[in-house]
Design an enzyme around this catalytic site. Sequence first.
Site, mmCIF file in Angstrom:
data_model
loop_
_atom_site.group_PDB
_atom_site.id
_atom_site.type_symbol
_atom_site.label_atom_id
_atom_site.label_comp_id
_atom_site.label_asym_id
_atom_site.label_seq_id
_atom_site.Cartn_x
_atom_site.Cartn_y
_atom_site.Cartn_z
ATOM 1 N N ARG A 239 37.186 -7.558 -25.051
ATOM 2 C CA ARG A 239 37.765 -8.141 -26.262
ATOM 3 C C ARG A 239 38.763 -9.209 -25.832
ATOM 4 O O ARG A 239 39.504 -9.011 -24.856
ATOM 5 C CB ARG A 239 38.494 -7.076 -27.097
ATOM 6 C CG ARG A 239 37.576 -6.137 -27.875
ATOM 7 C CD ARG A 239 36.787 -6.834 -28.981
ATOM 8 N NE ARG A 239 35.921 -5.926 -29.722
ATOM 9 C CZ ARG A 239 34.663 -5.636 -29.385
ATOM 10 N NH1 ARG A 239 34.130 -6.185 -28.300
ATOM 11 N NH2 ARG A 239 33.940 -4.818 -30.120
ATOM 12 N N GLU A 268 38.077 -15.066 -32.970
ATOM 13 C CA GLU A 268 36.709 -15.614 -32.979
ATOM 14 C C GLU A 268 36.305 -15.977 -34.402
ATOM 15 O O GLU A 268 36.707 -15.280 -35.338
ATOM 16 C CB GLU A 268 35.737 -14.581 -32.402
ATOM 17 C CG GLU A 268 36.068 -14.232 -30.950
ATOM 18 C CD GLU A 268 35.193 -13.117 -30.370
ATOM 19 O OE1 GLU A 268 34.345 -12.571 -31.100
ATOM 20 O OE2 GLU A 268 35.372 -12.802 -29.183
ATOM 21 N N HIS A 287 30.429 -14.472 -27.633
ATOM 22 C CA HIS A 287 30.357 -13.021 -27.857
ATOM 23 C C HIS A 287 28.909 -12.529 -28.044
ATOM 24 O O HIS A 287 28.533 -12.074 -29.126
ATOM 25 C CB HIS A 287 31.221 -12.631 -29.079
ATOM 26 C CG HIS A 287 31.669 -11.191 -29.021
ATOM 27 N ND1 HIS A 287 32.848 -10.743 -29.578
ATOM 28 C CD2 HIS A 287 31.081 -10.092 -28.493
ATOM 29 C CE1 HIS A 287 32.960 -9.433 -29.383
ATOM 30 N NE2 HIS A 287 31.894 -9.023 -28.735
HETATM 31 C C1 GLV Z 1 30.534 -5.850 -28.707
HETATM 32 O O1 GLV Z 1 31.469 -6.485 -28.360
HETATM 33 C C2 GLV Z 1 30.542 -4.465 -29.007
HETATM 34 O O2 GLV Z 1 31.619 -3.852 -29.086
HETATM 35 O O3 GLV Z 1 29.448 -3.915 -29.206
#
Ligand code: GLV
Length: 332
Positions: A239, A268, A287
């Site tokens: 994160r 984001e 991401h």
């Molecule tokens: C992605 O970042 C997730 O937590 O699946």
Amino acid sequence: MKKLVVYVTRKLPDDSIQRLKSQFEVKMWPMENEAIPRDVLLEEVQKADALITMLSDQIDRQILNHASNVKVIANLAVGFDNIDVHYATEKGIAICNTPDVLTDTTADLTFGLLMATARRIVEADQYIKKGQWRGWSPLLLAGQDIHHKTIGIVGMGKIGEVVAKRATGFDMEILYHNRSRNMNAEIKLGAQYCSFEELISTSDFVVCLTPLTSQTKELFNKAVFKQMKRSAIFINAARGAVVNEADLYEALLSGEIAGAGLDVFEVEPIGAEHPLLTLPNVVALPHIGSSSFDTRMNMIDLCCRNIMHVLTGEAPETIVNKEWLLKHMKHL
Ligand code: GLV
Ligand code: GLV
């Protein structure tokens, strides 16, 4: 009898939610690439019995206070820092995530990001596509080796362990730091547990896979980057908020560390003007850790199954707030 309502906060492929549709009324935010506006979400949760949410939705006290009929929230992610789990538990709502099904896919991307950053693959692609290639030269786009180097994994959960497994194929030395020891990684993969300080100061690749919590927020800051080797490459597939981005920018700019591969950002989405994107030694991804077709379909399917189980009085397959299970599934 009126069907129970499942609200999905993002457009998902129709065939991926067929089974859910056969039992429930399924309503969906119609956009694929745009998050649901807050006011629409507030409105829709009042009419829903279950939600499928994205990691980009903030499921906080206000939303949960509006969700008076919601019994289960299935978050399309392994992480759940976007949800106030404590408050949801108080409200008697089951919170489900999608662990396991995304482990290998996310580890592949993490290792790919490491390789792309170390060997300057993205920069090299842009160089050739811009017509800058004039001929072979001895140090053209020279990068860092990966094999036989030291990888330091911060957050040795399931994804960390599978990243370590990939690292063994590159004859890397594997260090890790985690709240608890991961004996499987130590015995099967030869990973060595060490303190956070030792990890950051001795690793060639520092790979962040730790969940975002109040303890890990801005864990990677100025002082930490200073302790890293000047040749170190930092990889974040967890994160964004685990990093102080201004400090990372400074460390990259001043040469305190050599490069960074980032799949996640503090807020984001980010635009092209974000300072980190102006640096040639940053490889940035939007991401996409778990984003393969197969895995995303498996994640959606798991969300649907969890919702079906809870709405029909059964235990979900994967749950975040185990207290919910103890309270609602006394027969288990
Ligand atoms: C992605 O970042 C997730 O937590 O699946
Ligand atoms: C982090 O998400 C992990 O499972 O290691």
